[in-house]
Design a protein around this motif. Sequence first.
Motif, PDB file in Angstrom:
ATOM      1  N   PHE A 221       0.857  -1.195   0.000  1.00 32.56           N
ATOM      2  CA  PHE A 221       0.000   0.000   0.000  1.00 32.56           C
ATOM      3  C   PHE A 221       0.893   1.246   0.000  1.00 32.56           C
ATOM      4  O   PHE A 221       0.747   2.152   0.818  1.00 32.56           O
ATOM      5  CB  PHE A 221      -0.933   0.003   1.219  1.00 32.56           C
ATOM      6  CG  PHE A 221      -1.709  -1.286   1.398  1.00 32.56           C
ATOM      7  CD1 PHE A 221      -2.879  -1.502   0.684  1.00 32.56           C
ATOM      8  CD2 PHE A 221      -1.263  -2.264   2.260  1.00 32.56           C
ATOM      9  CE1 PHE A 221      -3.596  -2.689   0.845  1.00 32.56           C
ATOM     10  CE2 PHE A 221      -1.963  -3.454   2.431  1.00 32.56           C
ATOM     11  CZ  PHE A 221      -3.130  -3.673   1.719  1.00 32.56           C
ATOM     12  N   ASP A 242       1.396  -0.896  -4.970  1.00 35.96           N
ATOM     13  CA  ASP A 242       0.124  -0.205  -4.775  1.00 35.96           C
ATOM     14  C   ASP A 242      -0.768  -0.508  -5.967  1.00 35.96           C
ATOM     15  O   ASP A 242      -0.283  -0.637  -7.093  1.00 35.96           O
ATOM     16  CB  ASP A 242       0.329   1.306  -4.634  1.00 35.96           C
ATOM     17  CG  ASP A 242      -0.852   1.982  -3.966  1.00 35.96           C
ATOM     18  OD1 ASP A 242      -0.724   2.380  -2.790  1.00 35.96           O
ATOM     19  OD2 ASP A 242      -1.926   2.104  -4.605  1.00 35.96           O
ATOM     20  N   SER A 247       0.480   5.830  -8.334  1.00 31.70           N
ATOM     21  CA  SER A 247       1.540   5.703  -7.336  1.00 31.70           C
ATOM     22  C   SER A 247       2.916   5.559  -7.968  1.00 31.70           C
ATOM     23  O   SER A 247       3.905   6.052  -7.423  1.00 31.70           O
ATOM     24  CB  SER A 247       1.268   4.509  -6.417  1.00 31.70           C
ATOM     25  OG  SER A 247       0.165   4.771  -5.584  1.00 31.70           O
TER      26      SER A 247
END
Length: 389
Positions: A221, A242, A247
Amino acid sequence: MKTVTLKERHDKKYKDGYLVVEESDVFDMDNLNEGDLFILKNASEEELGLFYFGRQNRGIGYKVSNDLSVRLTQNYFTDLMKKARLEREPLYRAGHTNAFRIYNGEGDGLGGFTVDNYNGHLLIQWYSKGIYRYQQEVLTALKSVFNYESIYEKLRFEKEVPTYLLTDTPTEFPIIIEENNLFYTINFEDGPMTGIFLDQRDVRNKILSLPLEEGTMLNLFAYSGGFSVAAAKNGMDTTSVDIAKRSLELIEQNFALNELTLDNHFRYTLDVFDMFKYCRRKNLLYDLIVIDPPSFSRSKKRRFSVKSNYHELIEEAAFLTKANGYLLCSTNASDYTLNAFKKMIESTLENQTRDFEFVEVMGLPKDFKTTNLYKPSKYLKVVLIKFLD
């Protein structure tokens, strides 16, 4: 003055100073508009404090004062900001950090909104229409107490979380902030987030100091890669995962800002459970695994909540962590107590038959001021574990 009356035997926590009126505790209330002040009473008509009406999650209002004569005037908000500014004086004097929270809701005296400083660019986040009624008073107070280049706001009570400029000259985003001698890109206008979670500053600093030079780190994450940047600066090879494609770009920007090449720093757009499968197939093991999921998420493949599914992440991560390696577990779920979180981690790892020890428990940095009168204000729980086998 309008009133809200509690159900019988639902008043103890409010007598003890609890700061949020929960709707499930209410028996009756006058016709209230967002932002109206009201007196909270118990079933015996005893007055328990002055609150403002504002719907947020399960609550309908925040406590203003035990003094029923207090009003949310300009002077009230200016005094709040002056006290908050004084609390942050050490951070303003720090030469290595220029992004931090300057007002933290109930911890600084009145809940429902927060204010962050990103190198002179201020961001107000409003969590209910009730407190937003006092936008101009808060804005005037900020301008009179804090130095700033620009002031923006995010309306967290709106579905799309819109962002608006509150000062004359717009800022050209992204801007760059410094934190513990590391640098990150910030953009107020790129969705509901800004590019970094300021409440994890102490955790990033901890990763910087772990004895894992030349080790490997898996950041789950990862978002913009804040933990990965800290690990890379500590000499580690990193893998950032992610599900959001955005990201990848943010991580690359932050690595470049810190003069880190992308050699031996891998980035994947994957569901973390798919990443676990990939690691098993490739027999990949890590010296540090960071687990910092959202409290709740839903994808095409699965539904995730911290309380129901966090143990699944730990089970998989334990299989991929080397002997003498570290597992860093973090959650911002305000309704999950630290004690319950630690017990879940402990029972999950015991079932994995690995020998481990708790190294450190961390929470919010000091600028994210909390209060014992409202335990959910201490929402961040971070537990660092070391495997001994």
